[in-house]
Scaffold this motif. Structure first.
Motif, PDB file in Angstrom:
ATOM      1  N   VAL A   5       0.860  -1.175   0.000  1.00 40.27           N
ATOM      2  CA  VAL A   5       0.000   0.000   0.000  1.00 40.27           C
ATOM      3  C   VAL A   5       0.898   1.226   0.000  1.00 40.27           C
ATOM      4  O   VAL A   5       1.699   1.408   0.917  1.00 40.27           O
ATOM      5  CB  VAL A   5      -0.937   0.005   1.233  1.00 40.27           C
ATOM      6  N   ARG A   6       0.760   2.056  -1.055  1.00 37.03           N
ATOM      7  CA  ARG A   6       1.663   3.197  -1.218  1.00 37.03           C
ATOM      8  C   ARG A   6       0.932   4.447  -1.674  1.00 37.03           C
ATOM      9  O   ARG A   6       0.009   4.375  -2.485  1.00 37.03           O
ATOM     10  CB  ARG A   6       2.716   2.890  -2.287  1.00 37.03           C
ATOM     11  N   LEU A   7       1.391   5.571  -1.178  1.00 38.96           N
ATOM     12  CA  LEU A   7       0.982   6.877  -1.655  1.00 38.96           C
ATOM     13  C   LEU A   7       2.105   7.357  -2.569  1.00 38.96           C
ATOM     14  O   LEU A   7       3.280   7.321  -2.185  1.00 38.96           O
ATOM     15  CB  LEU A   7       0.817   7.813  -0.454  1.00 38.96           C
ATOM     16  N   VAL A   8       1.759   7.776  -3.782  1.00 39.10           N
ATOM     17  CA  VAL A   8       2.746   8.110  -4.800  1.00 39.10           C
ATOM     18  C   VAL A   8       2.582   9.578  -5.178  1.00 39.10           C
ATOM     19  O   VAL A   8       1.499   9.998  -5.572  1.00 39.10           O
ATOM     20  CB  VAL A   8       2.561   7.212  -6.047  1.00 39.10           C
ATOM     21  N   SER A   9       3.669  10.351  -5.093  1.00 36.53           N
ATOM     22  CA  SER A   9       3.568  11.783  -5.377  1.00 36.53           C
ATOM     23  C   SER A   9       3.936  12.145  -6.811  1.00 36.53           C
ATOM     24  O   SER A   9       3.760  13.282  -7.221  1.00 36.53           O
ATOM     25  CB  SER A   9       4.453  12.577  -4.416  1.00 36.53           C
ATOM     26  N   GLY A  10       4.424  11.187  -7.587  1.00 38.00           N
ATOM     27  CA  GLY A  10       4.764  11.454  -8.984  1.00 38.00           C
ATOM     28  C   GLY A  10       4.015  10.533  -9.909  1.00 38.00           C
ATOM     29  O   GLY A  10       3.058   9.872  -9.501  1.00 38.00           O
ATOM     30  N   PRO A  11       4.450  10.465 -11.160  1.00 35.03           N
ATOM     31  CA  PRO A  11       3.774   9.596 -12.132  1.00 35.03           C
ATOM     32  C   PRO A  11       3.685   8.146 -11.658  1.00 35.03           C
ATOM     33  O   PRO A  11       4.573   7.646 -10.967  1.00 35.03           O
ATOM     34  CB  PRO A  11       4.655   9.710 -13.377  1.00 35.03           C
ATOM     35  N   PRO A  57      -0.244  13.469   5.781  1.00 37.54           N
ATOM     36  CA  PRO A  57       0.762  12.408   5.956  1.00 37.54           C
ATOM     37  C   PRO A  57       0.476  11.546   7.186  1.00 37.54           C
ATOM     38  O   PRO A  57       0.174  12.045   8.260  1.00 37.54           O
ATOM     39  CB  PRO A  57       2.064  13.184   6.117  1.00 37.54           C
ATOM     40  N   GLY A  58       0.550  10.261   6.965  1.00 39.00           N
ATOM     41  CA  GLY A  58       0.279   9.305   8.025  1.00 39.00           C
ATOM     42  C   GLY A  58      -1.182   8.896   8.059  1.00 39.00           C
ATOM     43  O   GLY A  58      -1.497   7.716   8.011  1.00 39.00           O
ATOM     44  N   MET A  59      -2.079   9.860   8.119  1.00 38.21           N
ATOM     45  CA  MET A  59      -3.504   9.552   8.183  1.00 38.21           C
ATOM     46  C   MET A  59      -3.995   8.958   6.864  1.00 38.21           C
ATOM     47  O   MET A  59      -4.743   7.959   6.865  1.00 38.21           O
ATOM     48  CB  MET A  59      -4.310  10.806   8.502  1.00 38.21           C
ATOM     49  N   THR A  60      -3.599   9.528   5.748  1.00 35.41           N
ATOM     50  CA  THR A  60      -4.047   9.027   4.447  1.00 35.41           C
ATOM     51  C   THR A  60      -3.531   7.613   4.212  1.00 35.41           C
ATOM     52  O   THR A  60      -4.291   6.716   3.837  1.00 35.41           O
ATOM     53  CB  THR A  60      -3.609   9.975   3.322  1.00 35.41           C
ATOM     54  N   GLU A  61      -2.255   7.398   4.476  1.00 39.29           N
ATOM     55  CA  GLU A  61      -1.678   6.058   4.298  1.00 39.29           C
ATOM     56  C   GLU A  61      -2.364   5.038   5.210  1.00 39.29           C
ATOM     57  O   GLU A  61      -2.635   3.912   4.795  1.00 39.29           O
ATOM     58  CB  GLU A  61      -0.175   6.070   4.581  1.00 39.29           C
ATOM     59  N   ARG A  62      -2.661   5.441   6.437  1.00 36.59           N
ATOM     60  CA  ARG A  62      -3.327   4.526   7.371  1.00 36.59           C
ATOM     61  C   ARG A  62      -4.727   4.162   6.877  1.00 36.59           C
ATOM     62  O   ARG A  62      -5.152   3.011   6.964  1.00 36.59           O
ATOM     63  CB  ARG A  62      -3.414   5.181   8.765  1.00 36.59           C
ATOM     64  N   SER A  63      -5.448   5.141   6.340  1.00 39.39           N
ATOM     65  CA  SER A  63      -6.791   4.857   5.828  1.00 39.39           C
ATOM     66  C   SER A  63      -6.719   3.884   4.652  1.00 39.39           C
ATOM     67  O   SER A  63      -7.537   2.958   4.554  1.00 39.39           O
ATOM     68  CB  SER A  63      -7.531   6.139   5.441  1.00 39.39           C
ATOM     69  N   MET A  64      -5.736   4.054   3.787  1.00 39.30           N
ATOM     70  CA  MET A  64      -5.556   3.144   2.656  1.00 39.30           C
ATOM     71  C   MET A  64      -5.192   1.741   3.147  1.00 39.30           C
ATOM     72  O   MET A  64      -5.722   0.742   2.663  1.00 39.30           O
ATOM     73  CB  MET A  64      -4.465   3.673   1.722  1.00 39.30           C
ATOM     74  N   ARG A  65      -4.297   1.669   4.120  1.00 35.71           N
ATOM     75  CA  ARG A  65      -3.872   0.363   4.648  1.00 35.71           C
ATOM     76  C   ARG A  65      -5.033  -0.338   5.351  1.00 35.71           C
ATOM     77  O   ARG A  65      -5.208  -1.551   5.198  1.00 35.71           O
ATOM     78  CB  ARG A  65      -2.692   0.521   5.613  1.00 35.71           C
ATOM     79  N   ASP A  66      -5.833   0.399   6.110  1.00 29.40           N
ATOM     80  CA  ASP A  66      -6.993  -0.204   6.786  1.00 29.40           C
ATOM     81  C   ASP A  66      -7.940  -0.840   5.772  1.00 29.40           C
ATOM     82  O   ASP A  66      -8.459  -1.936   5.990  1.00 29.40           O
ATOM     83  CB  ASP A  66      -7.745   0.837   7.616  1.00 29.40           C
ATOM     84  N   ILE A  67      -8.171  -0.164   4.660  1.00 28.95           N
ATOM     85  CA  ILE A  67      -9.046  -0.689   3.612  1.00 28.95           C
ATOM     86  C   ILE A  67      -8.436  -1.943   2.997  1.00 28.95           C
ATOM     87  O   ILE A  67      -9.128  -2.949   2.792  1.00 28.95           O
ATOM     88  CB  ILE A  67      -9.331   0.400   2.555  1.00 28.95           C
ATOM     89  N   PHE A 125      -8.554  11.530   1.472  1.00 28.76           N
ATOM     90  CA  PHE A 125      -8.088  12.472   0.452  1.00 28.76           C
ATOM     91  C   PHE A 125      -9.082  13.614   0.379  1.00 28.76           C
ATOM     92  O   PHE A 125     -10.281  13.426   0.612  1.00 28.76           O
ATOM     93  CB  PHE A 125      -8.042  11.819  -0.941  1.00 28.76           C
ATOM     94  N   TRP A 126      -8.596  14.789   0.015  1.00 28.09           N
ATOM     95  CA  TRP A 126      -9.446  15.938  -0.253  1.00 28.09           C
ATOM     96  C   TRP A 126      -9.191  16.281  -1.704  1.00 28.09           C
ATOM     97  O   TRP A 126      -8.069  16.599  -2.103  1.00 28.09           O
ATOM     98  CB  TRP A 126      -9.107  17.089   0.695  1.00 28.09           C
ATOM     99  N   LYS A 127     -10.258  16.209  -2.525  1.00 27.10           N
ATOM    100  CA  LYS A 127     -10.124  16.286  -3.979  1.00 27.10           C
ATOM    101  C   LYS A 127     -10.704  17.585  -4.500  1.00 27.10           C
ATOM    102  O   LYS A 127     -11.790  17.995  -4.114  1.00 27.10           O
ATOM    103  CB  LYS A 127     -10.851  15.111  -4.632  1.00 27.10           C
ATOM    104  N   ARG A 128      -9.955  18.187  -5.432  1.00 24.47           N
ATOM    105  CA  ARG A 128     -10.489  19.372  -6.089  1.00 24.47           C
ATOM    106  C   ARG A 128     -10.071  19.381  -7.561  1.00 24.47           C
ATOM    107  O   ARG A 128      -9.000  18.918  -7.919  1.00 24.47           O
ATOM    108  CB  ARG A 128     -10.065  20.654  -5.386  1.00 24.47           C
ATOM    109  N   GLU A 129     -10.989  19.881  -8.368  1.00 26.22           N
ATOM    110  CA  GLU A 129     -10.743  20.034  -9.796  1.00 26.22           C
ATOM    111  C   GLU A 129     -10.484  21.505 -10.084  1.00 26.22           C
ATOM    112  O   GLU A 129     -11.122  22.379  -9.499  1.00 26.22           O
ATOM    113  CB  GLU A 129     -11.962  19.590 -10.607  1.00 26.22           C
ATOM    114  N   THR A 130      -9.569  21.745 -11.015  1.00 21.73           N
ATOM    115  CA  THR A 130      -9.276  23.102 -11.460  1.00 21.73           C
ATOM    116  C   THR A 130      -9.503  23.166 -12.960  1.00 21.73           C
ATOM    117  O   THR A 130      -9.062  22.276 -13.698  1.00 21.73           O
ATOM    118  CB  THR A 130      -7.820  23.484 -11.146  1.00 21.73           C
TER     119      THR A 130
END
Length: 156
Positions: A5-11, A57-67, A125-130
């Motif tokens: 389970v990983r959070l990826v900041s690039g491509p 950081p930390g909270m998002t990864e934990r939520s993904m791992r819990d799922i 995650f908090w999502k927004r479109e521009t």
């Protein structure tokens, strides 16, 4: 059982993720994957130039791992991967890659479906479109919530 389970900041390359997931795999009869892409049109039909996924950081990864851990406990799978982008994403780029390996296809399909339904509605995650019309925050829609809710009523 392996959980990646990983959070990826690039491509994020679905082809590279799949190749790595398949490497050396001989004991599984099924591998199911899902790749989510950023669209250039919002739910309201407006043009989208970028999608931004903010995270804590930390909270998002934990939520993904819990799922992912819940999926592993619920379905007879051998391995799961959840790789999810964060930050700025342009249309056409990969947002999420999920893979499930199991002895049989039904478990792999169910695990991938379950992961995506819950990631879409519950991951932190908090999502927004521009776009040309400005910035718009995105929330899960009723269809997303209904898809996730069906797992509460189903037994594994």
């Amino acid at each position: 059982m392996a959980l990646d389970v990983r959070l990826v900041s690039g491509p994020l390359s679905p082809a590279a993720e799949l190749e790595a997931f398949l490497a050396g795999r001989t004991g599984d009869g099924a591998v199911v994957t899902f790749t989510g892409l950023a669209r250039d049109v919002g739910a309201d039909g407006s043009v989208v130039d970028a999608l931004t996924l903010d995270w804590y950081p930390g909270m998002t990864e934990r939520s993904m791992r819990d799922i992912a851990e819940a999926a592993a406990a619920r379905f007879p799978v051998r391995d799961l991967v959840v790789a999810h982008r964060c930050g700025d994403i342009v249309p056409g780029e990969t947002i999420v890659f999920v893979a499930a390996a199991a002895a049989h296809r039904r478990a792999a399909f169910a695990a991938a479906d379950y992961l995506m339904d819950r990631l879409k509605t519950e991951a932190a995650f908090w999502k927004r479109e521009t776009g040309p019309a400005g910035v718009r925050w995105i929330e899960p829609v009723d269809e997303d919530r209904a898809a996730a809710a069906r797992w509460k009523d189903e037994t594994p």
